[in-house]
Design a protein around this motif. Sequence first.
Motif: not given
Length: 89
Positions: A10-15
């Motif tokens: 996942l990307s930082s935002r998704q995580f």
Amino acid sequence: MADHQFPLGLSSRQFGILVIAGTIVLPGLLVYIFKAVGLSTFGDFIWIIGYGTGVFVVWYIWIRPLDLVGAVEQETPIATEEETEETQD
């Protein structure tokens, strides 16, 4: 931090959204349910585990990799009083 790989790909935002859902929303709902049925002690246990896990995950994923060390040595020397007086004369 663009090259940092987060869990599950996942990307930082998704995580971050996953961490918020897993450590704030889910334990909050579980605490509400357990307290509503009279299991307040178990609800407290869920709250401690849920939020404690959230704090650990945030530290481990985002804070621990930061380089929070200051400069090893100064790049410019500090002038002594004698040098300062010489330049003023």
